[in-house]
Scaffold this active site. Structure first.
Site, PDB file in Angstrom:
ATOM      1  N   ASP A 131      -9.450  -5.231  -5.390  1.00 58.27           N
ATOM      2  CA  ASP A 131      -8.943  -4.164  -4.537  1.00 58.27           C
ATOM      3  C   ASP A 131      -9.628  -2.855  -4.908  1.00 58.27           C
ATOM      4  OD1 ASP A 131      -7.496  -2.300  -3.086  1.00 58.27           O
ATOM      5  OD2 ASP A 131      -5.565  -3.285  -3.433  1.00 58.27           O
ATOM      6  N   SER A 161       0.833  -1.196   0.000  1.00 60.53           N
ATOM      7  CA  SER A 161       0.000   0.000   0.000  1.00 60.53           C
ATOM      8  C   SER A 161       0.874   1.255   0.000  1.00 60.53           C
ATOM      9  CB  SER A 161      -0.957  -0.042   1.193  1.00 60.53           C
ATOM     10  OG  SER A 161      -1.973   0.921   1.069  1.00 60.53           O
ATOM     11  N   HIS A 216      -7.546  -5.498  -0.977  1.00 61.64           N
ATOM     12  CA  HIS A 216      -6.378  -4.702  -0.581  1.00 61.64           C
ATOM     13  C   HIS A 216      -5.614  -5.327   0.575  1.00 61.64           C
ATOM     14  CE1 HIS A 216      -3.918  -1.158  -0.617  1.00 61.64           C
ATOM     15  NE2 HIS A 216      -4.164  -0.895   0.652  1.00 61.64           N
TER      16      HIS A 216
END
Length: 424
Positions: A205, A157, A236
């Site tokens: 995601d 991320s 995610h």
């Protein structure tokens, strides 16, 4: 005992040479090659051929401490290393620690770092990744086990965005791996990178969408080896828990680019096992730059990377949002992706009505105590408690009934706002 051990070593060496001549020849060409010839089963195994141990890293040295995992064998020389950083608000100990022993058992030194602040942005995470590598090779207790010329970075991320920024800052890195590389809105452009790059993303995601990752992938230069795998059904957070599909791709990639071990090329060029992979592109034959040249097992034609602009619609597996009523230019719907003490992550889906829209604007009211610290896939402005997000340059045009999403990080406690949408 010493002469007996030496005799046994010679005898074992003769046995290995007799039973695995091809591996012995390859190892002679490549001093960094480690372990037996790989097989589909060995690449998919949850543990590699090396025993490992781990140690706690104290805070300081430019980052907030963490953990180091490494093979216990000291007879094979130094090992390639990878530093891993978590995503925004996350701890390595909670989300990526599962990777440490797994990767170390395949012959890597793994440094998992905790960030100085859990709210550090991508730039700070890049700085701390590089500081972690410097600590690992210069002052750490395991520095004698690490090859300072075979280093890599990885992150999830916002940590994935930091990973890509670290690669831009330090071209000597052997590879960079972005796991759902986030902090969208930064519009990461990797056109000047010199570091072989692997992107892994999730088909479902909604935070770092497939279209966003494709946008990054499209900027990677043709002269630098790179690949992108989209994992079927993953969201995610799939990268923050044990993920065999991810590791089945990651281990060959690190073996190729950290150890120059092209015995592993067969698993990625072409992709030998597509189970759990919904999309795959690469610059095969994935030849590691600057290392011993060992011909790959196969030499298929290169896979052409995608060149089309990032789509503005959600992945095919995402249920389409409710169609706006007739006469409505567009609608906006909100959902909370996740929350923690003092903050949360939200997502808004914008859907065109019965006619195409060229530009959109979503608005909603902040609840008491709320704020917005970051937005991606859109442009933020606020006035008092009113939040306004306009489209980015690449997702403002929507065909009738199609959608795009933008995400944001908020402070305070999440609620369920009802955003409005207008066009333009």
């Amino acid at each position: 005992m010493s002469w007996l051990s030496a005799g046994l070593a010679v005898l074992l060496g003769l046995v290995v040479t007799a039973t695995a001549p091809h591996a012995a020849v390859a190892a002679a060409d490549n001093p960094y090659q480690r372990g037996p010839d790989p097989t589909p089963a060995s690449v998919a195994a949850t543990r590699g051929p090396f025993a490992t141990t781990q140690a706690t890293v104290p805070a300081g040295n430019g980052f907030n401490g963490g953990f180091v995992y490494y093979p216990t064998d000291t007879s094979l020389g130094t090992w390639g290393a990878v530093a891993i950083v978590p995503g925004y608000s996350a701890l390595f100990a909670n989300e990526e620690a599962w990777m440490g022993p797994w990767l170390a058992s395949f012959g890597f030194v793994v440094l998992g770092i905790e960030t100085n602040s859990r709210t550090d942005g991508a730039d700070a995470r890049a700085t701390q990744l590089l500081a972690g590598l410097d600590y690992l090779t210069r002052t750490s207790p395991v520095r004698s086990r690490v090859d300072p010329n075979r280093l890599s970075v990885m992150g999830h991320s916002a940590g994935g965005a930091g990973t890509l920024l670290a690669a831009l800052r330090r071209p000597s890195l052997r590879t960079a791996v972005g796991l759902a590389p986030g902090t969208p809105g930064n519009n990461l452009n990797m056109s000047t990178t010199q570091v072989p790059t692997l992107l892994l993303s999730g088909q479902n995601d909604g935070t770092v969408t497939p279209s966003y990752v494709q946008g990054i992938y499209n900027t990677l230069p043709a002269g630098v080896e790179h690949a992108w795998a989209e994992l079927a059904g993953n969201d995610h957070l799939s990268f923050t828990r044990s993920n065999p599909t991810e590791m089945r791709l990651l281990i060959p990639w690190l073996k190729i680019f950290l150890d120059y071990d092209t015995r592993y090329t067969q698993f990625l060029c072409p992709l030998s096992n597509s189970t759990g992979v919904s999309r795959y592109s690469s610059t095969c034959p994935l030849v590691p730059p600057g290392g011993p040249t060992v011909p790959p097992t196969t030499t298929p034609p290169p896979t052409t990377p995608p060149t089309t602009p990032p789509p503005t619609t959600p992945p095919p597996t995402t249920p389409p949002p409710t169609t706006p009523p007739p006469g409505t230019a567009c609608t906006a719907t909100y959902r909370t992706i996740g929350s923690w003490s003092g903050g949360f992550q939200g997502e808004v889906t914008v859907t065109a009505g019965s006619a195409a829209v060229d530009g959109w604007t979503a608005r909603w009211q902040l609840a008491s105590g709320q704020g917005i610290s970051q937005v991606w896939n859109g442009t933020l402005s606020t006035s008092g408690t009113t939040v306004t997000v306009r489209n980015a340059d690449y997702n403002g045009t929507l065909a009738p009934g199609t959608s795009t999403t933008f995400g944001f990080l908020g402070t305070g406690t999440p609620n369920s706002p009802s955003p409005t949408c207008t066009s333009p």
